[in-house]
Scaffold this motif. Structure first.
Motif, short mmCIF file in Angstrom:
data_model
loop_
_atom_site.label_atom_id
_atom_site.label_comp_id
_atom_site.label_asym_id
_atom_site.label_seq_id
_atom_site.Cartn_x
_atom_site.Cartn_y
_atom_site.Cartn_z
N ARG A 208 0.83 -1.20 0.00
CA ARG A 208 0.00 0.00 0.00
C ARG A 208 0.87 1.25 0.00
N THR A 209 0.37 2.27 -0.66
CA THR A 209 1.06 3.55 -0.67
C THR A 209 0.76 4.30 0.63
N GLU A 210 1.49 5.37 0.87
CA GLU A 210 1.28 6.16 2.09
C GLU A 210 -0.12 6.77 2.11
N GLU A 211 -0.61 7.19 0.95
CA GLU A 211 -1.95 7.76 0.89
C GLU A 211 -3.01 6.71 1.23
N GLU A 212 -2.84 5.49 0.72
CA GLU A 212 -3.80 4.43 1.03
C GLU A 212 -3.77 4.07 2.51
N ILE A 213 -2.57 4.03 3.10
CA ILE A 213 -2.47 3.74 4.53
C ILE A 213 -3.14 4.84 5.35
N GLU A 214 -2.96 6.09 4.95
CA GLU A 214 -3.57 7.21 5.67
C GLU A 214 -5.09 7.15 5.60
N ARG A 215 -5.63 6.86 4.41
CA ARG A 215 -7.08 6.75 4.28
C ARG A 215 -7.63 5.60 5.10
N THR A 217 -6.33 4.34 7.79
CA THR A 217 -6.22 4.70 9.21
C THR A 217 -7.37 5.60 9.64
N TYR A 245 -3.20 1.33 11.35
CA TYR A 245 -2.20 0.59 10.59
C TYR A 245 -0.81 1.14 10.87
#
Length: 245
Positions: A208-215, A217, A245
């Motif tokens: 997962r990209t950082e943006e996907e992890i942030e969303r 979370t 996450y």
């Protein structure tokens, strides 16, 4: 014991036309592959050639074992009238090919069985079994193309309302101008069900990209806050540690 032709039911012709027309309309749905029939090296979705890697077979449902067509009666050899018609058609071959629609096929009649059984009448140039797009199971309908339209006509006259393994077959000739242009996409290829379990596993486990992890979370924390609020409304004071996450 010889299988014999029975009188057709009153609505057989009407129902067969409706089934055939409905099946040809399904061919142009978005779920079908858009490649042309002349592209021999193109791998169509849901189909594979004999050279394809079979490493994903564990993720796919195994096709049920087909019937042994060698135990079925050979009409083209046993029926003298049919034999005479076929001999006459071979002596006076037609240049155009003939397409027939087969309905109410017994369970176990797949691509290989259809090819083996109907080759007793003549050369089957192309065939296609109608299958469920999601499960890959046969819909008990198929289309066959013979190298001669006269042979196709004989097959339709012989096999229409023929009692085969407890099923009254529907066998009709499709006029040349009514054959769907995309009918033969995927013809003469072995069917392989899409490995949905493997695809879902790959999508779930992909990095997962950082943006996907942030969303993800934010969604998780939002659900935890909603649960905590519902517990408080119910008079339950429960302090849960926020997990992300």
């Amino acid at each position: 014991k010889r299988l014999s032709k029975l009188a057709p039911p009153a609505d057989s012709a009407e129902s067969s036309d409706e089934e055939r027309d409905g099946e040809q309309n399904e061919i142009s749905d978005k779920g079908d592959d858009g490649s042309s029939e002349g592209e021999e090296d193109t791998h169509l979705h849901g189909f594979s050639s004999s050279d394809d890697d079979s490493s994903d077979d564990d993720d796919m449902d195994v096709e049920p074992v087909g019937i042994d067509v060698g135990k079925l009666p050979t009409i083209a050899k046993d029926d003298e009238s049919v034999k005479r018609k076929l001999d006459k058609a071979k002596k006076q071959p037609t240049q155009d090919r003939g397409v027939i629609y087969l309905g109410r096929l017994p369970h176990g009649f797949f691509e290989a069985q259809l090819k083996a059984y109907f080759s007793q009448f003549g050369d089957v140039t192309r065939l296609r079994v109608s299958r469920n797009k999601r499960t890959g199971h046969s819909k008990h309908r198929a289309f066959l193309e013979f190298d001669s339209s006269s042979v196709a006509q004989i097959v339709a006259e012989t096999m229409d309302n023929y009692l085969l393994m407890g099923h009254l077959l529907i066998c009709k000739v499709i006029p040349k101008d009514e054959v769907h242009p995309e009918l033969w996409i995927g013809a003469n290829r072995k069917w392989r069900k899409a490995p949905t379990a493997r695809i879902a596993r790959q999508v779930h486990n992909k990095p997962r990209t950082e943006e996907e992890i942030e969303r993800a979370t934010k969604r998780l924390l939002k659900r935890q806050d909603q649960k905590k609020r519902k517990l408080a409304e119910a008079g339950i004071n429960y302090n849960m540690d926020k997990v992300a996450y």
